[in-house]
Scaffold this active site. Structure first.
Site, mmCIF file in Angstrom:
data_model
loop_
_atom_site.group_PDB
_atom_site.id
_atom_site.type_symbol
_atom_site.label_atom_id
_atom_site.label_comp_id
_atom_site.label_asym_id
_atom_site.label_seq_id
_atom_site.Cartn_x
_atom_site.Cartn_y
_atom_site.Cartn_z
ATOM 1 N N LEU A 25 0.802 -1.289 0.128
ATOM 2 C CA LEU A 25 0.022 0.132 -0.025
ATOM 3 C C LEU A 25 0.801 1.201 -0.019
ATOM 4 C CD1 LEU A 25 -2.787 -0.862 2.503
ATOM 5 C CD2 LEU A 25 -2.945 -0.886 0.021
ATOM 6 N N ASP A 142 1.356 14.466 13.084
ATOM 7 C CA ASP A 142 1.359 14.239 11.559
ATOM 8 C C ASP A 142 0.216 14.305 10.737
ATOM 9 O OD1 ASP A 142 2.881 13.973 9.210
ATOM 10 O OD2 ASP A 142 3.072 11.844 9.395
#
Length: 230
Positions: A25, A142
């Site tokens: 992914l 983040d």
């Protein structure tokens, strides 16, 4: 609560005899995220495969914080950590697998923005997830489009990737500059110390602008604002 296990046995393409690794992914500096299938139940999951041989002392500290924070955070709008499998050279974080891609992909497919109702629906879910983290005194650090995953079949958005997360004390300021530049709060860009919850709140503004006005409009507004900091 996530399970933790140690296992020195690893067959090619298989984790501890429990999961078959499949397509990739995404990739990072010392980790790769793959789809995996549970050998016995057939359930598909996302597995973050971390190469421990490439970790320096700072990276090991980030990894420890990531696992600790993900174990603490149990919320409907946060990707769930099912299991941690530790081998001699690799660490595997077995997590929920979304079926709708990330928010960046979603917004790119809706260049004119979303309806107010739809934008509010997803924005509320992200706010709930981050608010829950802050109540546990956990800051993500983040927050960005790529770290919000869609579960299309459930019509749910979930926060993921706690690689830069940390615990904080109320009133304590942090000074580590980390995360992604395009989503950073002004005080992070300037290298100043910052209030942990305030950095997350700046992300709320960015996402709200993108969901309602589209990505290009938000980029223009953001960099116009940043130009006033000099």
């Amino acid at each position: 609560m996530a399970k933790y296990s140690q296992n020195s046995t690893l067959k090619d393409g298989q984790i501890a005899g429990l999961y078959d690794l499949q397509e990739t992914l995404g990739c990072g500096h010392f980790a790769v995220v793959k789809v995996a299938r549970h050998v016995f139940t057939g359930e598909r999951v996302a597995v973050k495969v971390i190469d421990k041989t490439k970790l320096d002392e700072i990276s090991r500290a980030h990894l420890f914080k990531e696992v600790r924070c993900m174990k603490l955070v149990q919320h409907p709008n946060v990707v769930r950590l099912y299991e941690v499998i530790d081998t001699q050279t690799k660490l595997y974080l077995v997590q929920e697998l979304g079926d709708g891609g990330d928010m960046y992909e979603y917004i790119m497919n809706h260049e004119q923005g979303l309806s107010e109702d739809k934008a509010r629906h997803y924005f509320q879910q992200i706010v709930l997830a981050i608010d829950y983290c802050h109540k546990l005194h956990i800051v993500h650090r983040d927050l960005k489009l790529e770290n919000v995953i869609f579960f299309k079949s459930l019509d749910v958005a979930k926060l993921t990737d706690f690689g830069f997360s940390n615990k904080f004390s109320p009133g304590q300021k942090l000074d580590t500059s980390c995360g992604s530049l395009a989503y950073s709060a002004p005080e992070v860009l300037l290298g100043d110390s910052y209030e942990a919850p305030a950095v997350g709140e700046f992300f709320f503004l960015i996402i709200n602008l993108i969901l309602n006005f589209g990505f290009e409009s938000c980029v223009f507004i953001y960099f116009s604002f940043c130009s006033t900091l000099h």
